[in-house]
Design a protein around this motif. Structure first.
Motif, PDB file in Angstrom:
ATOM      1  N   GLY A  20       0.561   1.605  -2.255  1.00 30.84           N
ATOM      2  CA  GLY A  20       1.020   0.650  -2.116  1.00 30.84           C
ATOM      3  C   GLY A  20       2.064   1.356  -3.468  1.00 30.84           C
ATOM      4  N   TRP A  21       1.941   2.238  -4.382  1.00 28.60           N
ATOM      5  CA  TRP A  21       3.122   2.769  -5.060  1.00 28.60           C
ATOM      6  C   TRP A  21       4.193   3.247  -4.083  1.00 28.60           C
ATOM      7  CZ3 TRP A  21       4.458   0.922  -9.090  1.00 28.60           C
ATOM      8  CH2 TRP A  21       3.617   0.398 -10.145  1.00 28.60           C
ATOM      9  N   ARG A  22       3.183   4.200  -2.926  1.00 30.06           N
ATOM     10  CA  ARG A  22       4.304   4.700  -1.755  1.00 30.06           C
ATOM     11  C   ARG A  22       4.964   3.935  -1.211  1.00 30.06           C
ATOM     12  NH1 ARG A  22       0.396   7.516  -0.830  1.00 30.06           N
ATOM     13  NH2 ARG A  22      -0.006   6.869   1.577  1.00 30.06           N
ATOM     14  N   PHE A  23       4.288   3.149  -0.588  1.00 33.07           N
ATOM     15  CA  PHE A  23       5.399   1.905   0.879  1.00 33.07           C
ATOM     16  C   PHE A  23       7.208   0.903  -1.374  1.00 33.07           C
ATOM     17  CE2 PHE A  23       1.625   1.051   2.944  1.00 33.07           C
ATOM     18  CZ  PHE A  23       1.811   2.293   4.001  1.00 33.07           C
ATOM     19  N   LEU A  24       6.120   1.053  -2.164  1.00 29.47           N
ATOM     20  CA  LEU A  24       7.454   0.941  -2.719  1.00 29.47           C
ATOM     21  C   LEU A  24       8.589   1.516  -3.379  1.00 29.47           C
ATOM     22  CD1 LEU A  24       7.219  -2.568  -4.536  1.00 29.47           C
ATOM     23  CD2 LEU A  24       6.439  -1.167  -6.427  1.00 29.47           C
ATOM     24  N   GLY A  25       7.831   3.271  -3.220  1.00 31.90           N
ATOM     25  CA  GLY A  25       9.281   3.745  -3.436  1.00 31.90           C
ATOM     26  C   GLY A  25      10.172   4.025  -2.396  1.00 31.90           C
ATOM     27  N   ALA A  26       9.325   3.704  -1.063  1.00 31.92           N
ATOM     28  CA  ALA A  26      10.267   4.362  -0.440  1.00 31.92           C
ATOM     29  C   ALA A  26      10.823   2.710   0.701  1.00 31.92           C
ATOM     30  CB  ALA A  26       9.092   5.037   1.201  1.00 31.92           C
ATOM     31  N   GLN A  27      10.448   1.871  -0.509  1.00 34.63           N
ATOM     32  CA  GLN A  27      11.583   0.328  -0.463  1.00 34.63           C
ATOM     33  C   GLN A  27      11.179   0.218   1.151  1.00 34.63           C
ATOM     34  OE1 GLN A  27      15.760   0.710  -0.867  1.00 34.63           O
ATOM     35  NE2 GLN A  27      15.667   1.820  -2.389  1.00 34.63           N
ATOM     36  N   ASP A  28       9.767  -0.021   1.712  1.00 37.68           N
ATOM     37  CA  ASP A  28       9.162  -0.738   2.734  1.00 37.68           C
ATOM     38  C   ASP A  28       8.114  -2.287   2.203  1.00 37.68           C
ATOM     39  OD1 ASP A  28       7.612  -1.308   4.964  1.00 37.68           O
ATOM     40  OD2 ASP A  28       7.279   0.086   6.011  1.00 37.68           O
ATOM     41  N   PHE A  29       9.137  -2.748   1.660  1.00 35.36           N
ATOM     42  CA  PHE A  29       8.633  -3.665   0.518  1.00 35.36           C
ATOM     43  C   PHE A  29       7.281  -4.833   1.402  1.00 35.36           C
ATOM     44  CE2 PHE A  29      13.042  -2.693  -0.613  1.00 35.36           C
ATOM     45  CZ  PHE A  29      12.271  -2.505  -2.074  1.00 35.36           C
ATOM     46  N   VAL A  30       7.029  -4.888   3.142  1.00 30.97           N
ATOM     47  CA  VAL A  30       6.736  -5.527   3.622  1.00 30.97           C
ATOM     48  C   VAL A  30       5.522  -4.705   3.522  1.00 30.97           C
ATOM     49  CG1 VAL A  30       6.086  -6.687   5.864  1.00 30.97           C
ATOM     50  CG2 VAL A  30       8.480  -6.726   4.934  1.00 30.97           C
ATOM     51  N   LYS A  31       5.409  -3.729   3.746  1.00 29.66           N
ATOM     52  CA  LYS A  31       3.585  -2.651   3.756  1.00 29.66           C
ATOM     53  C   LYS A  31       3.784  -3.152   2.275  1.00 29.66           C
ATOM     54  CE  LYS A  31       4.687   0.073   8.076  1.00 29.66           C
ATOM     55  NZ  LYS A  31       4.231   1.271   8.223  1.00 29.66           N
ATOM     56  N   ALA A  32       4.216  -2.717   1.349  1.00 31.59           N
ATOM     57  CA  ALA A  32       3.757  -2.344  -0.152  1.00 31.59           C
ATOM     58  C   ALA A  32       3.288  -4.255  -1.380  1.00 31.59           C
ATOM     59  CB  ALA A  32       5.373  -2.310  -1.037  1.00 31.59           C
ATOM     60  N   GLU A  33       3.655  -5.135  -0.177  1.00 29.53           N
ATOM     61  CA  GLU A  33       3.344  -6.518   0.158  1.00 29.53           C
ATOM     62  C   GLU A  33       1.589  -6.821   0.385  1.00 29.53           C
ATOM     63  OE1 GLU A  33       3.402 -10.963   1.131  1.00 29.53           O
ATOM     64  OE2 GLU A  33       5.552 -10.097   1.477  1.00 29.53           O
ATOM     65  N   ALA A  34       1.427  -5.973   1.596  1.00 28.91           N
ATOM     66  CA  ALA A  34       0.399  -6.215   2.466  1.00 28.91           C
ATOM     67  C   ALA A  34      -0.582  -4.732   1.486  1.00 28.91           C
ATOM     68  CB  ALA A  34       0.629  -5.441   3.292  1.00 28.91           C
ATOM     69  N   ALA A  35      -0.037  -3.974   0.930  1.00 26.96           N
ATOM     70  CA  ALA A  35      -0.841  -3.259   0.228  1.00 26.96           C
ATOM     71  C   ALA A  35      -1.929  -4.160  -1.044  1.00 26.96           C
ATOM     72  CB  ALA A  35      -0.698  -2.063  -0.108  1.00 26.96           C
ATOM     73  N   ALA A  36      -0.688  -4.284  -1.381  1.00 23.25           N
ATOM     74  CA  ALA A  36      -0.975  -5.365  -2.926  1.00 23.25           C
ATOM     75  C   ALA A  36      -2.110  -6.354  -2.459  1.00 23.25           C
ATOM     76  CB  ALA A  36       0.621  -5.851  -3.733  1.00 23.25           C
ATOM     77  N   ARG A  37      -1.744  -7.508  -1.557  1.00 17.08           N
ATOM     78  CA  ARG A  37      -2.620  -8.495  -1.459  1.00 17.08           C
ATOM     79  C   ARG A  37      -3.915  -7.904  -0.913  1.00 17.08           C
ATOM     80  NH1 ARG A  37       0.068 -13.235  -1.793  1.00 17.08           N
ATOM     81  NH2 ARG A  37       2.269 -13.114  -0.951  1.00 17.08           N
ATOM     82  N   GLU A  38      -4.181  -6.584  -0.704  1.00 11.08           N
ATOM     83  CA  GLU A  38      -5.445  -6.197  -0.569  1.00 11.08           C
ATOM     84  C   GLU A  38      -5.957  -5.262  -1.281  1.00 11.08           C
ATOM     85  OE1 GLU A  38      -7.531  -2.035   2.012  1.00 11.08           O
ATOM     86  OE2 GLU A  38      -5.104  -2.582   2.501  1.00 11.08           O
ATOM     87  N   LEU A  39      -5.596  -5.063  -2.640  1.00 13.85           N
ATOM     88  CA  LEU A  39      -6.256  -5.088  -3.372  1.00 13.85           C
ATOM     89  C   LEU A  39      -6.306  -6.029  -4.648  1.00 13.85           C
ATOM     90  CD1 LEU A  39      -3.468  -1.707  -4.546  1.00 13.85           C
ATOM     91  CD2 LEU A  39      -5.924  -1.533  -4.493  1.00 13.85           C
ATOM     92  N   LEU A  40      -5.387  -7.298  -4.523  1.00 18.55           N
ATOM     93  CA  LEU A  40      -6.125  -8.119  -5.031  1.00 18.55           C
ATOM     94  C   LEU A  40      -7.419  -9.209  -4.512  1.00 18.55           C
ATOM     95  CD1 LEU A  40      -2.456  -9.639  -6.709  1.00 18.55           C
ATOM     96  CD2 LEU A  40      -4.209  -8.684  -7.569  1.00 18.55           C
ATOM     97  N   ALA A  41      -7.537  -8.850  -3.640  1.00 19.22           N
ATOM     98  CA  ALA A  41      -8.479  -9.611  -3.352  1.00 19.22           C
ATOM     99  C   ALA A  41      -9.569  -9.130  -2.888  1.00 19.22           C
ATOM    100  CB  ALA A  41      -8.223  -9.590  -0.780  1.00 19.22           C
ATOM    101  N   ARG A  42      -9.955  -7.464  -3.538  1.00 20.73           N
ATOM    102  CA  ARG A  42     -11.100  -7.157  -4.474  1.00 20.73           C
ATOM    103  C   ARG A  42     -10.735  -6.758  -5.324  1.00 20.73           C
ATOM    104  NH1 ARG A  42      -9.726  -1.830  -1.700  1.00 20.73           N
ATOM    105  NH2 ARG A  42     -11.789  -1.002  -2.357  1.00 20.73           N
ATOM    106  N   GLU A  43     -10.015  -7.197  -6.082  1.00 23.36           N
ATOM    107  CA  GLU A  43      -9.750  -6.917  -7.784  1.00 23.36           C
ATOM    108  C   GLU A  43      -8.988  -7.568  -8.163  1.00 23.36           C
ATOM    109  OE1 GLU A  43     -12.149  -5.562  -9.271  1.00 23.36           O
ATOM    110  OE2 GLU A  43     -13.095  -4.165  -8.551  1.00 23.36           O
ATOM    111  N   PRO A  44      -9.189  -9.182  -8.160  1.00 23.96           N
ATOM    112  CA  PRO A  44      -7.867  -9.451  -8.632  1.00 23.96           C
ATOM    113  C   PRO A  44      -7.783  -9.236 -10.351  1.00 23.96           C
ATOM    114  CG  PRO A  44      -9.949 -11.225  -7.732  1.00 23.96           C
ATOM    115  CD  PRO A  44     -10.378  -9.715  -7.814  1.00 23.96           C
ATOM    116  N   GLY A  45      -8.309  -9.022 -10.683  1.00 23.92           N
ATOM    117  CA  GLY A  45      -7.852  -8.762 -12.218  1.00 23.92           C
ATOM    118  C   GLY A  45      -6.664  -6.722 -12.210  1.00 23.92           C
ATOM    119  N   LEU A  46      -6.613  -6.568 -11.198  1.00 30.74           N
ATOM    120  CA  LEU A  46      -6.159  -5.313 -11.309  1.00 30.74           C
ATOM    121  C   LEU A  46      -4.835  -5.253 -10.967  1.00 30.74           C
ATOM    122  CD1 LEU A  46      -6.228  -1.727 -10.841  1.00 30.74           C
ATOM    123  CD2 LEU A  46      -5.865  -2.922  -8.603  1.00 30.74           C
TER     124      LEU A  46
END
Length: 762
Positions: free
Chosen positions: A540-566
């Protein structure tokens, strides 16, 4: 021919028996410090610390001692050694284990086991370059135990662990802080403390904020000239410290009667001893208490009992000093901030440990020389104690620790005594669990299989790929959201079953959902399968740094589905949404992150930056600048500090903050000195001991051009200024430009360069 093997076996058994007897009766000497008395003379012009150390040491071995060996900083020069008032001959050499100076003094006569000697050592230590461990500076001198500035026979790298004992320190400079009761003795500042500790001292220029909790004083030493906001933050931190002291008093009995001090420092933050806690100066500039400061305070207060009032000795003591204390801090966080905050702390420990799990050693055998120590002992150690607490029950676990602290012989405990006490209380099951968690490498990998319906229940196969039997919880989630937990035993290198009695359709299963067990792989704990949490977060951080914001969003939503408090996932998602102009949704996420009961410094910084950028999009420059200033003052990590400062300068373009003209004049003179290329001229404008490598680099590659433009100045305290600059340079025919953050310190009536915090010259 048939008799020879029997005869040989008899000889072998006989030799083995006598070798065993001799090993058990091996005579050895072992020294342990019982008190430190240190007179430290800081010599500023020479950049040297001169010390006379008076040690009391007891022979805790089982044989007579004919020599006394101690370790010091590798650059130390030992001048004299006296034992019991008489001059002693000595020899020094470099010790490869830890790269220390080892000095051995010859004793006049053998010292019997249990006897005590007094050793007086005069020595000096030069300090070429300042660091968080050792610094001699007109704006702040400090010496922490990690600098090995005082003599000890046992270091953190030895089996017994570093020596700790009551100490007295006298220092010849003003504005010094250490631990214990503060006194004056002529021109020196003296500190006497009765707990078991490691000597240290820190000098600075502070304002004092006094507070009380439970009718006992707690002092915060904050940067000189601090604002009212910083004072309010100090009050909140004092109150938090008081709550921690009350909490642990409830667990372990009355708190030791020692002063507690919260000390703002520019470096060395995270260290604590005997009630004095060094906190990053940025902690007091934040507008909310953060998770890092809370954990540091809670751990420091817990150590008043564990390692302070009662000494920790022996092999594996770090598992208690670091691991158990970290777990106790988690308990305080849960009580003070709620279960979600504690769960976040547990998750951070797991994420810190996971990358080194497959190459880690047994907890009880690790020392700071092992490169996995600081990821493993505090983090896996805390998880191990959490598991044991879970299996024993909170009352039994804490009650055992309390009893050990209250009945410890000679005010001393070891990992062995803690294990023995817990095993006696918890029985063979806890004894076995302690062995698994503390004496074995991490090889556990729990797996769960696809659930199959059998009559009125669903069954999932469980697999244990580790070398230890486990008792573990498995949970099924039905299509109606019902959670069905069961407990199962899974033998080592074998299989088990989880039987879920439910009429609903099971859509998800997970083994060890609370993650009590440290594992080498968590991805196969759950079906449907998920990716490793740490891997997805890094992605997620890597996609964000590469400005691939769609993939960063997808990675973040995947994380929050598993760990809502992250919190990190929430920040990645909010930043990705903001970059896609989904402003309203991003704003809600940033505000919810700030409302978290216990945010990390990084969460505070990126949330403030995000809200500031939203205000800029809406043309609200003033509000944007305020939010971005919050991001700057969060002082979290390099990336957020860089982003916050750059964005704030942009937000203030219409109404720039006034620039301090004395700072501008100093920068102009410093540019001239750099282009002039004279080392003496450059060093005259830098705080002694600072930026040694920077100066060497400048002199080694003489710049043809070095032009600095001041963009913004900000007074951090009465004697420290942050200066945002842009730099254009030409070195070795190559043109470079970019931005930097310079720290200027006031020494007398003049500014000097004290540090370069950010440097983006490309």
């Amino acid at each position: 021919m048939k008799r020879f093997p029997v005869f040989a076996l008899a000889i072998f058994v006989s030799c083995s028996f006598w070798s065993s007897v001799n090993a058990q009766e091996e005579v050895r000497v072992a020294w342990q410090i019982t008190s430190f008395d240190l007179n430290a003379n800081v010599r500023q012009p020479e950049r040297e610390l001169s010390v006379v150390a008076n040690l009391k040491a007891r022979n805790v071995g089982n044989g007579p001692g004919n020599s006394f060996t101690f370790r010091l900083n590798p650059k130390a020069t030992v001048r004299t050694v006296e034992v019991n008032g008489a001059s002693a001959s000595f020899r020094s050499m470099t010790e490869t284990r830890g790269n220390l100076l080892r000095t051995t003094a010859t004793l006049a006569g053998a010292v019997a086991p249990g006897a005590t000697i007094t050793v007086n050592i005069a020595y000096s230590i030069p300090v070429e370059a300042n660091s968080g461990l050792a610094a001699i500076s007109p704006i702040g001198t400090q010496f922490l135990p990690g600098a090995f500035w005082y003599p000890i026979p046992n270091t953190p790298f030895t089996v017994r662990g570093a020596d700790s004992a009551p100490f007295r320190i006298a220092v010849n400079i003003a504005n010094v802080i250490s631990a214990g009761v503060e006194k004056e003795s002529g021109a020196a500042r003296v500190f006497e403390q009765e707990l078991h500790g490691q000597p240290f001292f820190v000098q600075g220029d502070w304002d004092r904020v006094e507070g009380t909790a439970d009718n006992k004083s707690i002092t915060a030493l904050i940067p000189k000239g601090a604002s009212q906001d910083e004072r309010r933050q100090a009050d909140q931190l004092i109150a938090l410290t008081g709550h921690a002291r009350s909490y642990f008093s409830g667990l372990f009995g009355p708190a030791p009667a020692v002063p507690i001090r919260l000390v703002a420092v520019q470096r060395g933050a995270g260290f604590s001893d005997s009630g004095t806690i060094l906190l990053d100066a940025g902690t007091f500039r934040r507008n909310k208490i953060d998770s890092t400061a809370t954990r540091q305070i809670a751990e420091a207060v817990a150590r008043l009992w564990i390692g302070g009032q009662i000494a920790l000795r022996g092999e594996g003591s770090g598992v208690v000093r670091e691991g158990l204390v970290h777990f106790l801090a988690m308990l305080f966080i849960e009580k003070q901030f709620g279960k979600e905050a504690a769960a976040a702390e547990v998750l951070r420990s797991r994420l810190a440990y996971t990358p080194i799990a497959k190459r880690d050693g047994p907890l009880s055998q690790l020392t700071p020389l092992d490169d996995t120590y600081y990821n493993s002992v505090p983090n896996k150690g805390a998880l191990a104690w959490r598991l044991i607490d879970h299996r024993m029950g909170r009352e039994a676990f804490i009650g055992t620790i309390r009893n050990l602290l209250q009945t410890a012989k000679e005010r001393e405990i070891t990992l062995a005594t803690v294990r023995s006490g817990l095993a006696e209380k918890g029985g063979d099951a806890i004894k076995t669990l302690l062995t698994q968690q503390l004496d074995a490498v991490t090889d556990l990998d729990l797996m769960i299989g696809l659930p199959q319906q059998r009559g009125g229940e669903w069954v999932s196969a469980l697999r244990n790929d580790g070398s230890s039997d486990v008792t573990v919880t498995a949970t099924a989630t039905t299509d109606r959201g019902e959670r069905v937990p069961v407990e199962a035993n899974v033998p080592a290198r074998s299989f088990g079953e989880a039987r879920f009695k439910t009429a609903g359709r099971v859509v998800r299963v997970e083994v060890d959902p609370e993650k009590f067990y440290a594992q080498t792989d968590y991805t196969n704990d759950v079906l449907p399968r998920t990716r490793e949490l740490a891997e997805t977060l890094a992605e997620g951080w890597r996609f964000l740094g590469a400005q691939d914001f769609v993939k960063a969003e997808a990675a973040a939503r995947e994380l929050l589905a598993r760990e809502p408090g992250l919190q990190e996932a929430r920040i990645i998602l909010a930043r990705a949404l903001l970059a896609q102009n989904k402003t309203d949704e991003a704003e809600k996420l940033f505000r919810s992150a700030l409302d978290d009961p216990l945010p990390t410094p990084s969460t505070l910084a990126w949330s403030a930056i995000g809200l500031g950028e939203i205000h800029m999009k809406r043309g609200q420059g003033g509000e944007a600048a305020k939010r971005l200033t919050e991001g700057v003052r969060a002082d979290a990590e390099y990336a957020s500090s860089l982003a916050a400062r750059a964005a704030r300068i942009t937000a203030e373009a219409g109404a720039p903050a006034p620039i301090d003209e004395s700072a501008r004049a100093f920068i102009k003179q410093f540019d001239q000195a750099i282009v002039g290329g004279k080392k003496v001229e450059i060093e005259a404008r830098i705080v002694p001991g600072e930026l040694v490598r920077f100066v060497g680099g400048i002199i080694g590659s003489q710049p043809e051009v070095w032009q600095t433009r001041v963009l913004r100045t900000e007074l951090l305290d009465a004697n420290l200024m942050a200066v945002d600059v842009s730099i254009n340079a030409k070195q070795l025919g190559q043109e470079r430009s970019g931005t930097a953050l310079l720290l200027l310190a006031r020494t007398g009536d003049n500014w000097k360069l004290a540090g370069i915090e950010l440097f983006e010259i490309r």
